[in-house]
Motif scaffolding. Structure first.
Motif, PDB file in Angstrom:
ATOM      1  N   CYS A   1       0.852  -1.204   0.000  1.00  0.00           N
ATOM      2  CA  CYS A   1       0.000   0.000   0.000  1.00  0.00           C
ATOM      3  C   CYS A   1       0.880   1.243   0.000  1.00  0.00           C
ATOM      4  O   CYS A   1       1.830   1.341   0.790  1.00  0.00           O
ATOM      5  N   ILE A   2       0.569   2.178  -0.891  1.00  0.00           N
ATOM      6  CA  ILE A   2       1.252   3.470  -0.945  1.00  0.00           C
ATOM      7  C   ILE A   2       0.268   4.557  -0.519  1.00  0.00           C
ATOM      8  O   ILE A   2      -0.847   4.631  -1.058  1.00  0.00           O
ATOM      9  N   TRP A   3       0.677   5.376   0.431  1.00  0.00           N
ATOM     10  CA  TRP A   3      -0.158   6.505   0.874  1.00  0.00           C
ATOM     11  C   TRP A   3       0.267   7.747   0.105  1.00  0.00           C
ATOM     12  O   TRP A   3       1.404   8.201   0.199  1.00  0.00           O
ATOM     13  N   ALA A   4      -0.653   8.311  -0.670  1.00  0.00           N
ATOM     14  CA  ALA A   4      -0.371   9.502  -1.481  1.00  0.00           C
ATOM     15  C   ALA A   4      -1.566  10.445  -1.410  1.00  0.00           C
ATOM     16  O   ALA A   4      -2.087  10.884  -2.433  1.00  0.00           O
ATOM     17  N   ALA A   5      -1.984  10.761  -0.199  1.00  0.00           N
ATOM     18  CA  ALA A   5      -3.231  11.518  -0.019  1.00  0.00           C
ATOM     19  C   ALA A   5      -3.019  12.805   0.763  1.00  0.00           C
ATOM     20  O   ALA A   5      -3.778  13.117   1.668  1.00  0.00           O
ATOM     21  N   GLY A   6      -2.019  13.553   0.427  1.00  0.00           N
ATOM     22  CA  GLY A   6      -1.874  14.865   1.040  1.00  0.00           C
ATOM     23  C   GLY A   6      -0.533  15.061   1.724  1.00  0.00           C
ATOM     24  O   GLY A   6       0.117  14.101   2.144  1.00  0.00           O
ATOM     25  N   PHE A   7      -0.138  16.345   1.842  1.00  0.00           N
ATOM     26  CA  PHE A   7       1.150  16.700   2.409  1.00  0.00           C
ATOM     27  C   PHE A   7       0.971  17.711   3.540  1.00  0.00           C
ATOM     28  O   PHE A   7       0.019  18.475   3.564  1.00  0.00           O
TER      29      PHE A   7
END
Length: 400
Positions: free
Chosen positions: A234-240
């Motif tokens: 799983c890759i988390w790419a939902a905000g910085f």
């Protein structure tokens, strides 16, 4: 206690650009770059590196030495803005106290690992080369499922990269919104969204739309009021988010922790502190509020350097002038999307897609490394005759 005329915190696109420009100005100032890493990382290529592309190596120490500056690898533990002092936990385990004349804070942003429970334990974030190592090896030997949480441009890029490189694995994107022109950051032309949907279909990317993630468990993404989606990776790419260093140090910030700057990129609370890149909250003419992006970050690094150079020369800093031209998205190695925008970042009708867009996206990435001072400059690729908007982009790339 060591003193430097200029200290730059963070060696990303904004920080390294600032250090490079100040040293090349030959003011005679002593310049120190501080970063927790030993090398500059091409953050806009991390999705490629995750999928197995070779990583570039751009050591800070040798570059700063060649320019006539200094480099310290370490984490900044605290800033005392009233004493113009830093406390750095150096890589060798020692603590260094440093004073500065001018400070440029360019510590960037990182993935928000606190949005839902389980991110830190069960997901991979695209924040560093070390974090993504091993993903390509898994993908090359697996027929498993890769789940990417996020519906923005980072999620799109990594989904397409893995789907193209490893057709044997199943790639699933989970987005909180549906894929439509207004849901993508900044807005996109409808033709751009149609191209994205067609690319997902071509590559076999499954996009789960309007799905809110409540938690990430081992091998499972839990959705609110919906099914649980299993995964092998799983890759988390939902905000910085930005680090809280400036907030902790008493520098004026927004509620989200970005340093509030005037048009010359000076902190509104401490005039010898400048900010650039994602950590800076600044309005530029004509572009407006600068969004967190490489597109704005590197020009901000140049502008922060120009302001500091003026201070070193006892001249008044100039206001940061900036306008947008385009947004570029990689969709694997053979496809891409370039959305042209007006100076205030509003989408226009013209887009580039396919190999032409992929070629220009690659040029932008390579040109950016040259722009921060880590590589030699390069010529723009040949391209067919284009409309006026595209000509503006070519001029921007050639000059920027």
């Amino acid at each position: 206690m060591n003193h430097f005329d200029v200290v730059v915190l963070g060696g990303g696109y904004a920080g390294m650009t600032a250090a490079d420009r100040i040293l090349k100005a030959e003011t005679g100032a002593s310049v120190l770059l501080v970063d927790a890493k030993a090398e500059f990382v091409e953050r806009i290529r991390l999705h490629e590196i995750a999928a197995g592309a070779s990583e570039g190596h751009y050591p800070y120490a040798s570059r700063m030495e060649m320019l006539g500056g200094s480099f310290l690898q370490g984490e900044v533990a605290a800033i005392d803005p009233d004493r113009s002092t830093l406390l750095v936990a150096a890589w060798d385990g020692q603590q260094a106290e440093i004073t500065y004349g001018s400070l440029i804070v360019a510590i960037g942003s990182r993935s928000n690992r606190h949005m839902v429970p389980g991110i830190k334990q069960n997901a991979i974030c695209l924040d560093s080369v070390a974090e993504v190592r091993g993903l390509s090896e898994w993908a090359s030997t697996s027929r498993g499922r890769l789940v990417i949480v996020g519906g923005g441009l980072t999620a799109i890029e990594v989904a397409c990269e893995f789907a193209e490189q490893y057709p044997e694995i199943e790639v699933v994107m989970i987005g909180a919104d549906e894929l439509r022109p207004s849901s993508l950051p900044g807005g996109y032309d409808p033709a751009a969204v149609r191209h994205l949907r067609g690319t997902f279909d071509r590559l076999g990317v499954r996009f789960v739309e309007k799905a809110l993630v409540s938690a990430i468990h081992p091998q499972q993404v839990k959705l609110q009021d919906r099914e649980t989606i299993t995964f092998d990776r799983c890759i988390w790419a939902a905000g910085f988010v930005v680090p809280d260093l400036a907030q902790r140090s008493g520098i004026a910030t927004t509620a989200s922790g970005r340093i509030v700057c005037n048009p010359t990129l000076q902190s509104v609370s401490h005039r010898n502190i400048f900010a650039a890149g994602d950590i800076a909250e600044v309005h530029a003419e004509p572009g407006g509020l600068c969004r967190m992006s490489c597109a704005a970050g590197r020009p901000m690094g140049e502008a922060a350097a120009a302001s500091v150079i003026n201070v070193l020369r006892n001249e008044a800093p100039a206001a940061f002038k900036f306008g947008y031209v385009f947004r570029c998205v990689s969709l694997g190695r053979k496809d891409g999307l370039i959305q042209f925008v007006d100076l205030t970042d509003r989408p226009m009708k013209e887009i580039w897609t396919g190999e032409r867009a992929a070629r220009w996206k690659e040029y932008v990435c390579r040109r950016t490394v040259a722009g921060v001072g880590m590589a030699e400059d390069l010529e723009a690729p040949d391209t067919p005759p284009v409309a006026a908007t595209s000509q503006q982009a070519l001029m921007y790339l050639a000059e920027g």
